[in-house]
Design an enzyme around this catalytic site. Sequence first.
Site, PDB file in Angstrom:
ATOM      1  N   GLU A   1      -9.595  -0.526   5.015  1.00  0.00           N
ATOM      2  CA  GLU A   1      -9.922   0.196   6.465  1.00  0.00           C
ATOM      3  C   GLU A   1     -11.385  -0.754   6.773  1.00  0.00           C
ATOM      4  O   GLU A   1     -12.004  -1.468   5.731  1.00  0.00           O
ATOM      5  CB  GLU A   1     -10.264   1.503   6.396  1.00  0.00           C
ATOM      6  CG  GLU A   1      -9.143   2.227   6.531  1.00  0.00           C
ATOM      7  CD  GLU A   1      -8.308   2.302   7.469  1.00  0.00           C
ATOM      8  OE1 GLU A   1      -8.069   1.632   8.370  1.00  0.00           O
ATOM      9  OE2 GLU A   1      -7.201   3.140   7.535  1.00  0.00           O
TER      10      GLU A   1
ATOM     11  N   HIS B   1      -7.486  -3.338  10.181  1.00  0.00           N
ATOM     12  CA  HIS B   1      -7.257  -3.229   8.632  1.00  0.00           C
ATOM     13  C   HIS B   1      -6.221  -3.935   8.289  1.00  0.00           C
ATOM     14  O   HIS B   1      -5.384  -4.610   9.104  1.00  0.00           O
ATOM     15  CB  HIS B   1      -7.079  -1.700   8.421  1.00  0.00           C
ATOM     16  CG  HIS B   1      -5.773  -0.758   8.648  1.00  0.00           C
ATOM     17  ND1 HIS B   1      -5.625   0.226   8.995  1.00  0.00           N
ATOM     18  CD2 HIS B   1      -4.613  -1.474   8.976  1.00  0.00           C
ATOM     19  CE1 HIS B   1      -4.631   0.634   9.571  1.00  0.00           C
ATOM     20  NE2 HIS B   1      -3.745  -0.577   9.258  1.00  0.00           N
TER      21      HIS B   1
ATOM     22  N   ASP C   1       0.995  -1.331   0.107  1.00  0.00           N
ATOM     23  CA  ASP C   1       0.055   0.002  -0.054  1.00  0.00           C
ATOM     24  C   ASP C   1       0.734   1.381  -0.001  1.00  0.00           C
ATOM     25  O   ASP C   1       2.073   1.096   0.059  1.00  0.00           O
ATOM     26  CB  ASP C   1      -1.008   0.107   1.155  1.00  0.00           C
ATOM     27  CG  ASP C   1      -0.303  -0.287   2.428  1.00  0.00           C
ATOM     28  OD1 ASP C   1       0.978  -0.152   2.594  1.00  0.00           O
ATOM     29  OD2 ASP C   1      -0.767  -0.748   3.468  1.00  0.00           O
TER      30      ASP C   1
ATOM     31  N   ASN D   1      -7.069  -0.948  13.983  1.00  0.00           N
ATOM     32  CA  ASN D   1      -8.706  -1.197  13.799  1.00  0.00           C
ATOM     33  C   ASN D   1      -9.166  -2.505  13.062  1.00  0.00           C
ATOM     34  O   ASN D   1     -10.037  -2.624  12.521  1.00  0.00           O
ATOM     35  CB  ASN D   1      -9.119  -0.024  13.264  1.00  0.00           C
ATOM     36  CG  ASN D   1      -8.631   0.340  11.927  1.00  0.00           C
ATOM     37  OD1 ASN D   1      -7.967  -0.392  11.441  1.00  0.00           O
ATOM     38  ND2 ASN D   1      -9.158   1.460  11.174  1.00  0.00           N
TER      39      ASN D   1
HETATM   40  C1  F6R Z   1       1.464  -0.855   6.250  1.00  0.00           C
HETATM   41  C2  F6R Z   1       0.240  -1.527   6.402  1.00  0.00           C
HETATM   42  C3  F6R Z   1      -0.533  -1.496   7.528  1.00  0.00           C
HETATM   43  C4  F6R Z   1       0.154  -2.030   8.848  1.00  0.00           C
HETATM   44  C5  F6R Z   1      -0.651  -2.084   9.828  1.00  0.00           C
HETATM   45  C6  F6R Z   1       0.097  -2.165  11.248  1.00  0.00           C
HETATM   46  O1  F6R Z   1       1.991  -1.200   4.875  1.00  0.00           O
HETATM   47  O2  F6R Z   1      -0.255  -2.147   5.396  1.00  0.00           O
HETATM   48  O3  F6R Z   1      -1.721  -1.998   7.373  1.00  0.00           O
HETATM   49  O4  F6R Z   1       0.733  -3.243   8.476  1.00  0.00           O
HETATM   50  O5  F6R Z   1      -1.180  -0.680   9.997  1.00  0.00           O
HETATM   51  O6  F6R Z   1       1.038  -1.403  11.396  1.00  0.00           O
HETATM   52  P1  F6R Z   1       2.277  -1.446  12.556  1.00  0.00           P
HETATM   53  O7  F6R Z   1       2.877  -2.836  12.088  1.00  0.00           O
HETATM   54  O8  F6R Z   1       3.122  -0.157  12.606  1.00  0.00           O
HETATM   55  O9  F6R Z   1       1.480  -1.796  13.824  1.00  0.00           O
END
Ligand code: F6R
Length: 256
Positions: free
Chosen positions: A154, A149, A80, A147
Amino acid sequence: MTQGGRDRSAGETGSRPEILSASTWADRVAALLADRLAARPELVVCLPTGSTPLPVYERLPSVLAARDVSAAHATVVLLDEYLGLRPGHPARCDALLGKVVVDRLRPARTIVFDVDQQEPAAACAAFDRDIAAVGGLDLVVLGLGRNGHIGMNEPGSAPNAPTRVIGLAPSTREAAIRYGADPPPTHGVTLGMAGILATPEIWLLATGAEKAGILAATLDGPVTPEVPASLLRDHPGLRIIVDDAAARSVRSPGPS
Ligand code: F6R
């Protein structure tokens, strides 16, 4: 042995997590990635940024070197990207992936969202075309968002949601501030739920106590677009690899 010749016994794949200590978790994930690259040097692997996988990415070069495994024939796909951050901004997902994965592993090919030269929707279409041109994804690795995602899918993302532009949830924007984007972006582009679910193998990663509640909701709550990660539960190639702090609220941890 089941689909694709994978062994689903004892915490291997399935909707119960493999739970590891904080000190062994990253070694385990790095070793599994080395296994995949050893078995298929032309692996097409989609990787997340964020903080969860960083210890895995740190270990990967030495783990691969110790086993004489190379990523030189692999394709690394970025999961992403934020919209509205200048090229090279340190919070950009492509900048982080470049630093922690691409510069270290030198894969044959990297596929990212071209959000600088193209309109976001066109960048999404080009991203999907680039993945199709290399034969599709073999493996997608996901970090669990606060959350629920995955990627930037989302809450509210349907299982058939395509690669697309998406408005970021408040907790995702807060996380972006922690990664150095202040003010945080309001939108991003992401591999869709459909693309994730079409991948033969999916790994969901979570570490730390701050993920305990959402991991329990993901694994033990209803399967619902309101917790996009829960939509992975019926996927035959799902593997959930977490540390014991993240797993502390999971109802029935299962074998590990
Ligand atoms: C990042 C991504 C997000 C993260 C998620 C967890 O490329 O796709 O979905 O994997 O928000 O983030 P962290 O690892 O920082 O807790």
